[in-house]
Design an enzyme around this catalytic site. Structure first.
Site, short mmCIF file in Angstrom:
data_model
loop_
_atom_site.label_atom_id
_atom_site.label_comp_id
_atom_site.label_asym_id
_atom_site.label_seq_id
_atom_site.Cartn_x
_atom_site.Cartn_y
_atom_site.Cartn_z
N ASN A 1 0.05 12.18 -3.84
CA ASN A 1 0.22 11.46 -5.10
C ASN A 1 0.03 9.95 -4.94
OD1 ASN A 1 0.81 11.29 -7.82
ND2 ASN A 1 3.02 11.59 -7.59
N HIS B 1 13.78 20.79 -13.63
CA HIS B 1 14.22 19.40 -13.82
C HIS B 1 14.72 19.17 -15.24
CE1 HIS B 1 11.70 17.26 -10.51
NE2 HIS B 1 12.16 18.41 -10.08
N ARG C 1 18.16 20.71 -11.86
CA ARG C 1 18.36 19.36 -11.31
C ARG C 1 18.69 18.44 -12.47
NH1 ARG C 1 13.90 15.17 -8.80
NH2 ARG C 1 13.83 14.55 -10.98
N TYR D 1 12.98 6.26 -12.81
CA TYR D 1 11.95 7.25 -12.49
C TYR D 1 12.48 8.67 -12.69
CZ TYR D 1 8.64 10.02 -9.81
OH TYR D 1 7.74 10.97 -9.42
N ASP E 1 18.90 14.42 -7.31
CA ASP E 1 17.98 13.73 -6.40
C ASP E 1 18.34 12.25 -6.36
OD1 ASP E 1 15.86 12.81 -4.91
OD2 ASP E 1 14.32 13.82 -6.10
N HIS F 1 16.68 10.07 -4.48
CA HIS F 1 15.43 9.31 -4.26
C HIS F 1 15.55 8.24 -3.20
CE1 HIS F 1 12.09 10.72 -6.52
NE2 HIS F 1 12.88 11.04 -7.53
N GLU G 1 20.06 15.52 -2.94
CA GLU G 1 18.75 15.38 -2.28
C GLU G 1 18.47 13.92 -1.95
OE1 GLU G 1 15.67 16.77 -4.85
OE2 GLU G 1 14.12 15.67 -3.79
N GLU H 1 11.16 15.54 1.55
CA GLU H 1 9.90 15.66 0.81
C GLU H 1 8.84 14.68 1.31
OE1 GLU H 1 11.55 14.96 -3.15
OE2 GLU H 1 10.33 13.16 -3.30
N ARG I 1 13.35 20.05 2.55
CA ARG I 1 12.65 19.72 1.31
C ARG I 1 11.13 19.58 1.45
NH1 ARG I 1 12.75 20.28 -3.24
NH2 ARG I 1 12.47 18.21 -4.11
N ASP J 1 2.86 17.19 -8.54
CA ASP J 1 1.78 16.65 -7.69
C ASP J 1 1.48 17.57 -6.51
OD1 ASP J 1 4.40 14.86 -7.48
OD2 ASP J 1 3.60 14.95 -5.45
N GLU K 1 11.98 24.54 -5.87
CA GLU K 1 11.81 23.60 -6.98
C GLU K 1 10.62 24.05 -7.84
OE1 GLU K 1 10.65 19.62 -5.87
OE2 GLU K 1 11.60 18.77 -7.63
N TRP L 1 12.98 4.18 -3.18
CA TRP L 1 13.21 5.03 -4.36
C TRP L 1 12.78 6.43 -4.03
CZ3 TRP L 1 9.69 7.84 -7.16
CH2 TRP L 1 8.34 7.58 -6.87
O1 EZ4 Z 1 9.01 11.80 -6.85
O2 EZ4 Z 1 6.63 14.27 -5.99
O3 EZ4 Z 1 12.10 16.01 -6.01
N1 EZ4 Z 1 11.10 15.62 -6.49
C1 EZ4 Z 1 10.63 14.39 -6.41
C2 EZ4 Z 1 9.24 14.17 -6.95
C3 EZ4 Z 1 8.56 12.98 -6.28
C4 EZ4 Z 1 7.08 13.05 -6.47
C5 EZ4 Z 1 6.38 11.92 -5.72
O4 EZ4 Z 1 5.03 12.14 -5.66
O5 EZ4 Z 1 11.30 13.53 -5.90
O6 EZ4 Z 1 9.24 14.06 -8.32
CO CO Z 2 12.86 14.41 -4.65
#
Ligand code: EZ4
Ligand code: CO
Length: 412
Positions: free
Chosen positions: A37, A122, A147, A159, A220, A222, A246, A272, A293, A326, A349, A412
Site C-alpha cells: 500500500n 471493522h 474491531r 485514520y 488496533d 496502530h 493490536e 502487520e 498479525r 490493500d 480480519e 501510526w
Molecule cells: O492500516 O493495511 O489492521 N489493519 C490495519 C490496516 C492498515 C493498512 C495499511 O496499509 O491496520 O488498515
Molecule cells: Co492494524
C-alpha cells in the site's frame, strides 16, 4: 514442466493492486498478490526488473526451492518490498500446484482443520453512538467479532475512523489519492496519546453495555504508544474483556512487549508490518504475544507465513492474519486456505473489497454466520479478469502522515 512467463499486472479499481501472473509451458496459470500500500511500484520494479527474468525455465512445482532461491540468493534479504515480491511468486506457484492437482489449495496444505474461519470486521464511528450503530449493522449480518475504533474528543480525524454512510454496509480504507492537479503528498493528521488513553476505556464500556459479554471486541492501537503507555492501555481495557489489543507499540524492538505483559493480561496481537519469522523470534519464544498479525502478501507468501505459524504453534500462539483491503482478493484467498488448514488458526480480519474491486478479481470465497470459507474451486479460487483490470489505471496514493500537536512526526 517449466515457468514460461511471469507478468506483473497493476490495476486500480478504487485502490491499487499488484498481481503476478505465472504461466507454465503447459498452459497453467497462477495468480499472486504483491500489493504494498502506497509503495506499489517499488514491488513492480523488483518483480519485473529483478525477479521475473531469473524464473523463466524453472520447474514450477519446486515451490520451496524457488522461495529459498528468491530469499537467499540475492544476498539482500527481507524488507517489505522484497518479501511482497517473494509473496506474489510464491502464491502463484501454490495456485498452479493446486490447480494441477485439481483441488482447493487447503487440501495441499494438509486439509481442513475446521468448517469455517471466525472473521472480524471493522466498525468505527466518530462518537460512541455512531460506533454502536455500525456494530449493530455487523451483528445483524451474523458477525461474531468486531474491531472497534472511535473518534477522540479534541482530535479532528483519526485514520480508520469514519461514520458509516447511510445504508452503507462496509467501510473501506484506501490510501488517499491526491486530487487532480494537487501535489503528490500524503494527508496530515494530528495525534494526542493522552486524550486517546483517557477516552478508549469509555468506548469499550459503551459497546459492552450495548452488546453484552459475548461479542468479541478487538482494537488496533496502530503502533502509537510508548511501552509504558501501551501497558496502561492494555490494563485499562481488561474490565471489558477485549479479544485483543493490536499493535500497541511500534514493535521493531520486540523486547518492549515484555513490559506490556508484566502489567496486563489483555491479549496482544502484532506484526502487520513484519515480513519474516525472524521479526517474531523474541515475541514467540517468550510468549509476548497471543496472535500473529502478518499477511501472506507482506511476509513471503504462503511459504513464509506457514513458517511463522509452525514456529508459533509450538508456543500455542495463534493466527490473526492481516486482512485489510490493500491485501487483494488473491492474498485474502491465501489466508483462507492456510487458515483452514493449520491447527493454530485464531481469527481472520475481514474487510470486504468494494464491488468495483470484485468486478476485477473474481472470487469464490464466502462468509456465512460470521465464518469465512475459501470455497472448493481448484487452486486459490480467485482469478484476475485482465480485461476488466485494464480499465483501471494506476493512481498514486499515500497513507497519511501522523503528527503530534507540536508537529513532531509520530508513529501510526
Ligand atoms: O492500516 O493495511 O489492521 N489493519 C490495519 C490496516 C492498515 C493498512 C495499511 O496499509 O491496520 O488498515
Ligand atoms: Co492494524
Amino acid at each position: 514442466m517449466a515457468i514460461d512467463r511471469v507478468d506483473v499486472n497493476v490495476t486500480s479499481p478504487g485502490r491499487n493492486f499488484v498481481t503476478v501472473k505465472i504461466t507454465t509451458s503447459d498452459g497453467a496459470v497462477g495468480w499472486g498478490d504483491g500489493t504494498l500500500n502506497g509503495r506499489e511500484l517499488a514491488v513492480v520494479s523488483y518483480l519485473r526488473d529483478h525477479v521475473a527474468p531469473t524464473l523463466i525455465g524453472r520447474d514450477e512445482s519446486a515451490i520451496e526451492a524457488t522461495w529459498q532461491y528468491l530469499y537467499r540468493s540475492p544476498y539482500w534479504r527481507r524488507g517489505p518490498v522484497t518479501m511482497a515480491a517473494v509473496a506474489a511468486i510464491d502464491m502463484a506457484l501454490w495456485d498452479i500446484a493446486a490447480k494441477k492437482a485439481g483441488v482447493p489449495l487447503y487440501q495441499l496444505l494438509g486439509g481442513a482443520s475446521r468448517t469455517g474461519l471466525l472473521a472480524y470486521v471493522h466498525a468505527s464511528g466518530t462518537t460512541i453512538e455512531r460506533l454502536n450503530e455500525a456494530v449493530h449493522g455487523y451483528v445483524e449480518q451474523g458477525f461474531q467479532a468486531v474491531r472497534v475504533q472511535a473518534g477522540v474528543p479534541g482530535l479532528d480525524h483519526i485514520y480508520g475512523v469514519h461514520d458509516a454512510a447511510p445504508g452503507g454496509k462496509y467501510e473501506y480504507e484506501p490510501a488517499g489519492r491526491p486530487a487532480a492537479g494537487a501535489p503528490l503528498r500524503p494527508t496530515e493528521e494530528t495525534w494526542d496519546t493522552r486524550a486517546y488513553l483517557r477516552h478508549l476505556p469509555a468506548v469499550f464500556e459503551g459497546v459492552r453495555e450495548e452488546f453484552g459479554p459475548e461479542l468479541r471486541l478487538l482494537h488496533d492501537g496502530h503502533h502509537r504508544m510508548t511501552p509504558i503507555e501501551a501497558a496502561r492501555l492494555a490494563r485499562s481495557l481488561e474490565p471489558y474483556d477485549p479479544f485483543w489489543l493490536e499493535d500497541c507499540t511500534p514493535g521493531e524492538d520486540q523486547s518492549v512487549l515484555r513490559l506490556v505483559r508484566q502489567h496486563s493480561v489483555t491479549p496482544l496481537a502484532i506484526g502487520e508490518v513484519f515480513n519474516s519469522v525472524h521479526d517474531y523470534q523474541t515475541l514467540i519464544t517468550e510468549r509476548l504475544i497471543d496472535y500473529v498479525r502478518s499477511s501472506a502478501t507482506h511476509a513471503g507468501g504462503i511459504t513464509g507465513l506457514r513458517q511463522i505459524m509452525t514456529f508459533a504453534g509450538i508456543y500455542g500462539i495463534r493466527s490473526g492474519f492481516h486482512g485489510p483491503t490493500d491485501v487483494s482478493p488473491v492474498g485474502m484467498a491465501a489466508h483462507l486456505h492456510l487458515g483452514l488448514a493449520i491447527h493454530n488458526f485464531g481469527i481472520q480480519e475481514y474487510m470486504p473489497h468494494s464491488e468495483q474491486a470484485l468486478q476485477v478479481f473474481r472470487t469464490g470465497y464466502r462468509v456465512e454466520d460470521g465464518l469465512l470459507h475459501p470455497g472448493e474451486a481448484p487452486g486459490l479460487g480467485v482469478e484476475l479478469d485482465e480485461e476488466a483490470a485494464a480499465a483501471h489505471e494506476y493512481a498514486p496514493a499515500y497513507l497519511p502522515v501522523n503528527r503530534l500537536r507540536d508537529g513532531t512526526v509520530h508513529d501510526w
